[in-house]
Motif scaffolding. Structure first.
Motif, short mmCIF file in Angstrom:
data_model
loop_
_atom_site.label_atom_id
_atom_site.label_comp_id
_atom_site.label_asym_id
_atom_site.label_seq_id
_atom_site.Cartn_x
_atom_site.Cartn_y
_atom_site.Cartn_z
N MET A 150 0.91 -1.11 0.14
CA MET A 150 -0.05 -0.05 0.04
C MET A 150 0.88 1.30 -0.09
O MET A 150 0.48 2.23 -0.54
CB MET A 150 -1.01 0.16 1.26
CG MET A 150 -1.90 1.21 1.25
SD MET A 150 -2.91 0.99 2.83
CE MET A 150 -4.26 -0.17 2.08
N LEU A 151 2.18 1.17 0.53
CA LEU A 151 2.93 2.28 0.81
C LEU A 151 3.29 2.49 -0.73
O LEU A 151 3.49 3.84 -1.14
CB LEU A 151 3.97 2.00 1.53
CG LEU A 151 5.07 3.06 1.67
CD1 LEU A 151 4.41 4.45 2.26
CD2 LEU A 151 6.35 2.77 2.48
N ASP A 152 3.72 1.64 -1.63
CA ASP A 152 4.11 2.12 -3.02
C ASP A 152 3.13 2.67 -3.73
O ASP A 152 3.41 3.36 -4.62
CB ASP A 152 4.42 0.69 -3.81
CG ASP A 152 5.43 -0.44 -2.94
OD1 ASP A 152 6.51 0.39 -2.73
OD2 ASP A 152 5.55 -1.59 -3.00
N ASN A 153 1.80 2.63 -3.34
CA ASN A 153 0.63 3.41 -4.16
C ASN A 153 0.06 4.60 -3.50
O ASN A 153 -0.99 5.11 -3.66
CB ASN A 153 -0.53 2.40 -4.26
CG ASN A 153 -0.05 1.30 -5.04
OD1 ASN A 153 0.68 1.26 -6.21
ND2 ASN A 153 -0.62 -0.19 -4.61
N THR A 154 1.09 5.07 -2.45
CA THR A 154 0.39 5.85 -1.43
C THR A 154 1.68 7.17 -1.44
O THR A 154 2.78 6.83 -1.54
CB THR A 154 0.17 5.57 -0.25
OG1 THR A 154 -0.58 4.48 -0.34
CG2 THR A 154 -0.40 6.74 0.70
N ALA A 155 1.23 8.34 -1.09
CA ALA A 155 2.15 9.17 -0.74
C ALA A 155 1.90 9.98 0.50
O ALA A 155 0.44 10.30 0.65
CB ALA A 155 2.28 10.45 -1.93
N VAL A 156 2.74 9.92 1.41
CA VAL A 156 2.41 10.20 2.86
C VAL A 156 3.42 11.38 3.02
O VAL A 156 4.45 11.41 2.99
CB VAL A 156 2.76 9.32 3.92
CG1 VAL A 156 2.26 9.74 5.38
CG2 VAL A 156 2.17 7.97 3.72
N VAL A 157 2.84 12.71 3.47
CA VAL A 157 3.65 13.84 3.59
C VAL A 157 3.56 14.04 5.15
O VAL A 157 2.58 14.22 5.76
CB VAL A 157 3.07 15.02 3.04
CG1 VAL A 157 3.75 16.16 3.14
CG2 VAL A 157 2.90 14.72 1.51
N PHE A 158 4.90 14.40 5.82
CA PHE A 158 5.05 14.63 7.24
C PHE A 158 5.75 16.18 7.36
O PHE A 158 6.57 16.50 6.57
CB PHE A 158 5.93 13.65 7.56
CG PHE A 158 6.24 13.84 9.09
CD1 PHE A 158 5.42 14.10 10.30
CD2 PHE A 158 7.56 13.64 9.78
CE1 PHE A 158 5.62 14.15 11.50
CE2 PHE A 158 7.94 14.15 10.96
CZ PHE A 158 6.74 14.30 11.90
N CYS A 175 10.05 18.93 5.24
CA CYS A 175 8.81 17.98 4.97
C CYS A 175 9.60 16.53 4.68
O CYS A 175 10.55 16.69 3.89
CB CYS A 175 7.95 18.57 3.96
SG CYS A 175 8.24 18.40 2.46
N ILE A 176 8.78 15.64 4.80
CA ILE A 176 9.17 14.29 4.42
C ILE A 176 8.18 13.55 3.75
O ILE A 176 6.95 13.66 3.84
CB ILE A 176 9.63 13.32 5.57
CG1 ILE A 176 10.58 13.89 6.81
CG2 ILE A 176 9.96 11.92 5.16
CD1 ILE A 176 10.84 13.22 7.73
N LEU A 177 8.52 13.14 2.44
CA LEU A 177 7.66 12.49 1.40
C LEU A 177 7.84 11.17 1.47
O LEU A 177 8.79 10.73 1.06
CB LEU A 177 7.53 13.14 0.15
CG LEU A 177 6.59 12.61 -1.00
CD1 LEU A 177 4.99 12.77 -0.53
CD2 LEU A 177 6.77 13.25 -2.27
N ALA A 178 6.99 10.28 1.86
CA ALA A 178 7.06 8.68 1.93
C ALA A 178 6.15 7.90 0.90
O ALA A 178 5.10 8.52 0.76
CB ALA A 178 7.13 8.17 3.12
N GLY A 179 6.79 7.09 0.23
CA GLY A 179 5.93 6.29 -0.84
C GLY A 179 6.04 7.12 -2.20
O GLY A 179 6.11 8.39 -2.23
N SER A 180 5.75 6.14 -3.28
CA SER A 180 5.97 6.77 -4.67
C SER A 180 4.81 7.08 -5.20
O SER A 180 4.75 7.73 -6.37
CB SER A 180 6.66 5.85 -5.40
OG SER A 180 5.95 4.67 -5.66
N CYS A 181 3.45 6.98 -4.80
CA CYS A 181 2.28 7.24 -5.15
C CYS A 181 2.08 6.55 -6.68
O CYS A 181 1.87 6.89 -7.53
CB CYS A 181 2.02 8.54 -5.36
SG CYS A 181 0.27 9.15 -5.54
N GLY A 182 2.48 5.05 -6.62
CA GLY A 182 2.24 4.49 -7.82
C GLY A 182 3.46 4.77 -8.83
O GLY A 182 3.18 4.75 -10.21
N GLY A 183 4.53 5.37 -8.55
CA GLY A 183 5.78 5.44 -9.16
C GLY A 183 5.65 7.19 -9.84
O GLY A 183 6.66 7.43 -10.68
N ALA A 184 4.96 8.02 -9.16
CA ALA A 184 4.73 9.25 -9.46
C ALA A 184 5.98 10.20 -9.09
O ALA A 184 6.57 11.00 -9.54
CB ALA A 184 3.43 9.82 -8.99
#
Length: 211
Positions: A150-158, A175-184
């Motif tokens: 699910m993390l691979d398909n998500t973008a989490v912004v801290f 800021c920290i951005l985790a996950g690639s949001c499906g490769g974006a």
């Protein structure tokens, strides 16, 4: 005549099996509400428990496709209502010095700006907040989704709304951005956008990644 070569048939069977597997995975998902904490979730002493329950709510909602977007705000805009008894701040008498607002004013190496606290308190609190972010990432990464997680398909912004709490300065927001949001997004990098770059550009990038 159509050419039904062994390779084509094998490829077709693999595709069918993949669809079957995805269907089986969906069938195994228990889309039930997370357990409501037994203790009063509005008490500050129960804040870690309530935060964990909110993370469960987010991951369950994503897993069951009830929503595609969630916001988890860790405190109100000034942090006056949050103290940290589980870290040793505010375990007995609750004073204004225990509140996150004052801790956010501290100079990490020298104590707070008003001389009421020793060094290291802000580091300890901010470390704890970052650990909660890491826990959310861990939960998303622990859920298989398609060929990845699910993390691979998500973008989490801290992110924080202050770059320097002592000065109430909202520039240079880390800021920290985790996950690639499906490769974006390309992960595993540290970017310096330069000076005077509006945060809205990050928001636009997230919106574009989500389509």
């Amino acid at each position: 005549d159509l050419d039904y070569s062994p390779d084509i048939v094998e490829h077709h069977m693999q595709a069918v099996r993949e669809i079957e597997k995805q269907t089986e995975d969906l069938a195994s998902i228990a889309c039930t509400p997370p357990t409501v904490p037994a203790d009063d979730p509005t008490r500050t002493v129960n804040y870690p428990m309530t935060l964990s329950a909110q993370m469960n709510l987010i991951t369950t909602a994503f897993r069951c496709d009830l929503t595609r977007v969630a916001t988890l705000q860790l405190t109100n805009f000034n942090g006056d209502d949050l103290y940290f008894p589980w870290l040793g701040y505010g375990t007995t008498a609750i004073t204004s010095a225990d509140r996150y607002h004052l801790i956010a004013h501290e100079i990490a190496e020298h104590g707070d700006a008003y001389g009421t606290a020793g060094p290291g308190r802000k580091i300890k609190v901010d470390t704890w907040f970052t650990e909660q972010f890491a826990e959310l990432i861990k939960r998303l990464k622990g859920i298989n989704e398609g060929a990845g997680t699910m993390l691979d398909n998500t973008a989490v912004v801290f992110i924080n709304h202050m770059g320097d709490g002592r000065l109430h300065d909202s520039s240079d927001l880390p800021c920290i951005l985790a996950g690639s949001c499906g490769g974006a997004f390309k992960t595993g990098q540290n970017l310096d956008p330069g000076s005077n770059v509006p945060t809205n550009r990050l928001h636009v990038s997230l919106a574009n990644a989500m389509g």
